[in-house]
Scaffold this motif. Structure first.
Motif, PDB file in Angstrom:
ATOM      1  N   LYS A 117       0.790  -1.229   0.000  1.00  0.00           N
ATOM      2  CA  LYS A 117       0.000   0.000   0.000  1.00  0.00           C
ATOM      3  C   LYS A 117       0.825   1.283   0.000  1.00  0.00           C
ATOM      4  N   PHE A 118       1.777   1.387  -0.910  1.00  0.00           N
ATOM      5  CA  PHE A 118       2.547   2.623  -1.051  1.00  0.00           C
ATOM      6  C   PHE A 118       1.574   3.768  -1.344  1.00  0.00           C
ATOM      7  N   PHE A 119       1.890   4.989  -0.888  1.00  0.00           N
ATOM      8  CA  PHE A 119       0.960   6.100  -1.104  1.00  0.00           C
ATOM      9  C   PHE A 119       1.000   6.596  -2.547  1.00  0.00           C
ATOM     10  N   TYR A 120       2.066   6.285  -3.242  1.00  0.00           N
ATOM     11  CA  TYR A 120       2.140   6.672  -4.646  1.00  0.00           C
ATOM     12  C   TYR A 120       2.842   5.577  -5.437  1.00  0.00           C
ATOM     13  N   VAL A 156       4.398  15.163  -5.767  1.00  0.00           N
ATOM     14  CA  VAL A 156       4.177  16.184  -4.729  1.00  0.00           C
ATOM     15  C   VAL A 156       2.684  16.410  -4.528  1.00  0.00           C
ATOM     16  N   SER A 157       1.923  16.457  -5.614  1.00  0.00           N
ATOM     17  CA  SER A 157       0.488  16.710  -5.462  1.00  0.00           C
ATOM     18  C   SER A 157      -0.174  15.559  -4.707  1.00  0.00           C
ATOM     19  N   GLU A 158       0.321  14.337  -4.888  1.00  0.00           N
ATOM     20  CA  GLU A 158      -0.245  13.194  -4.143  1.00  0.00           C
ATOM     21  C   GLU A 158       0.132  13.250  -2.661  1.00  0.00           C
ATOM     22  N   VAL A 159       1.312  13.782  -2.356  1.00  0.00           N
ATOM     23  CA  VAL A 159       1.727  13.913  -0.952  1.00  0.00           C
ATOM     24  C   VAL A 159       0.673  14.709  -0.186  1.00  0.00           C
ATOM     25  N   TYR A 160       0.203  15.790  -0.802  1.00  0.00           N
ATOM     26  CA  TYR A 160      -0.733  16.670  -0.094  1.00  0.00           C
ATOM     27  C   TYR A 160      -2.182  16.212  -0.168  1.00  0.00           C
ATOM     28  N   LYS A 161      -2.449  15.179  -0.961  1.00  0.00           N
ATOM     29  CA  LYS A 161      -3.819  14.645  -1.001  1.00  0.00           C
ATOM     30  C   LYS A 161      -4.032  13.649   0.118  1.00  0.00           C
ATOM     31  N   LYS A 162      -2.934  13.049   0.610  1.00  0.00           N
ATOM     32  CA  LYS A 162      -3.089  11.994   1.625  1.00  0.00           C
ATOM     33  C   LYS A 162      -3.180  12.601   3.013  1.00  0.00           C
TER      34      LYS A 162
END
Lengths: 226, 109
Positions: A162-165, A220-226
């Motif tokens: 389950k990696f975040f990206y 980077v955009s995915e970092v801030y969505k989680k």
């Protein structure tokens, strides 16, 4: 700030330890604080508040005091599979953004120290490499070889853990084939849809640095969505 | 999720010190309203007025440099300075964005 403290801070950052720098704004005294370790006696009276600020991972002055706390959190781990041309640009972007980068590539002529100075390179097949690199849900995977025998095992590991990206380079056709292979291996649609493929946001560029930029922007955009 | 954005200003401070320069560290410790840089943003200044990093979007850096040089001259270990909402004279001092910031200056020695 004392020179000795600065040295200590840099050492802790290099070791990827989570810590806070605490400063008394009244008398200029400062020290580092690590959870679970004893606190400098000059800050003892605010210990509880300092711990709570540390847990919140928030920088700022503790309410009702003159104590400023700045917390250093562990960098996000980014694993690049494929020490290809795009990866050379990617590591530079990732370094400026303070990500912790590792490169996996079993092909020694790609993953050389000369091509990637100062980067952790694991010159092994992904499944062996993941025995060496600790990963969790705060890890990102960027698969760049578009060679199924290298990318696929890494993608499978990332999905299971389950990696975040998770992103994979390749055309729409390559990605469709990749999804079919993953389905055959027992992954469901919900899991497979977590992979960004073709990887990156649409910038239109096709050069290696442009693709690297589009990938890092998406990350980077995915970092801030989680 | 939070990224551990670290602009590596402290690492640079270490290099400056190794090169036998006097270094003042400026850190944003408080902000109100729409300030350009978040709390924890840093900048370093040496005795010649060279600087690296930022505490605003370029609005107050010149004044911060001046204050830091003053700190070195007076041999003061630290100082807190604040910048408030500016009027039209944003070229002078102040934040054109309408925010307010407090900055802590300290010598590294």
């Amino acid at each position: 700030m004392k020179k000795q403290l600065l040295k200590e801070i840099i050492e802790k950052k290099e070791k990827k330890i989570e810590f806070s720098i605490i400063t008394n704004l009244e008398n200029g005294e400062s020290c580092v604080f690590e959870k679970g370790k004893s606190i400098n006696k000059n800050f003892e009276e605010h210990k509880e508040k300092i711990i709570s600020q540390f847990d919140k991972k928030k920088n700022g002055i503790i309410e009702g005091t003159n104590i400023f706390v700045e917390t250093y959190i562990r960098p996000i781990k980014v694993i690049i599979v494929g020490a290809v041309h795009i990866a050379q640009y990617l590591v530079n972007f990732a370094k400026s953004l303070n990500f912790e980068i590792s490169i996996i590539d079993p092909r020694g002529y790609f993953a050389s120290k000369q091509r990637f100075p100062d980067i952790k390179i694991v010159n092994k097949w992904p499944m062996e490499a993941f025995n060496e690199i600790k990963t969790d849900q705060n890890t990102a995977l960027i698969a760049l070889t578009h060679d199924p025998k290298i990318d696929d095992p890494a993608l499978q590991h990332a999905l299971k853990n389950k990696f975040f990206y998770i992103g994979a380079l390749g055309s729409k056709k390559t990605h469709t084939n990749r999804c079919a292979r993953l389905e055959e291996s027992g992954f469901n649609d919900e899991q497979i849809n977590k992979i960004f493929g073709p990887i990156g946001i649409k910038l239109g560029g096709r050069s290696a640095p442009e693709i690297a930029l589009s990938i890092i922007a998406q990350l980077v955009s995915e970092v801030y969505k989680k | 999720m939070k990224n551990s954005f670290d602009e590596k200003i402290l690492d640079e401070a270490k290099d400056w010190l190794a090169a036998k320069q006097n270094v003042v560290l400026a850190t944003v410790i408080q902000t109100w309203g729409s300030s350009p840089r978040p709390v924890g943003s840093r900048m370093i200044i040496n005795g010649k007025g060279d600087f690296s990093g930022s505490v605003s979007g370029g609005c107050v850096e010149t004044t911060v440099v001046r204050e830091c040089l003053g700190l070195l001259k007076e041999k003061k270990p630290f100082k807190k300075i604040e910048f408030k909402v500016s009027n039209e004279s944003a070229w002078e001092v102040g934040l054109a964005c309408g925010g307010e910031i407090a900055i802590f200056l300290e010598q590294i020695n």
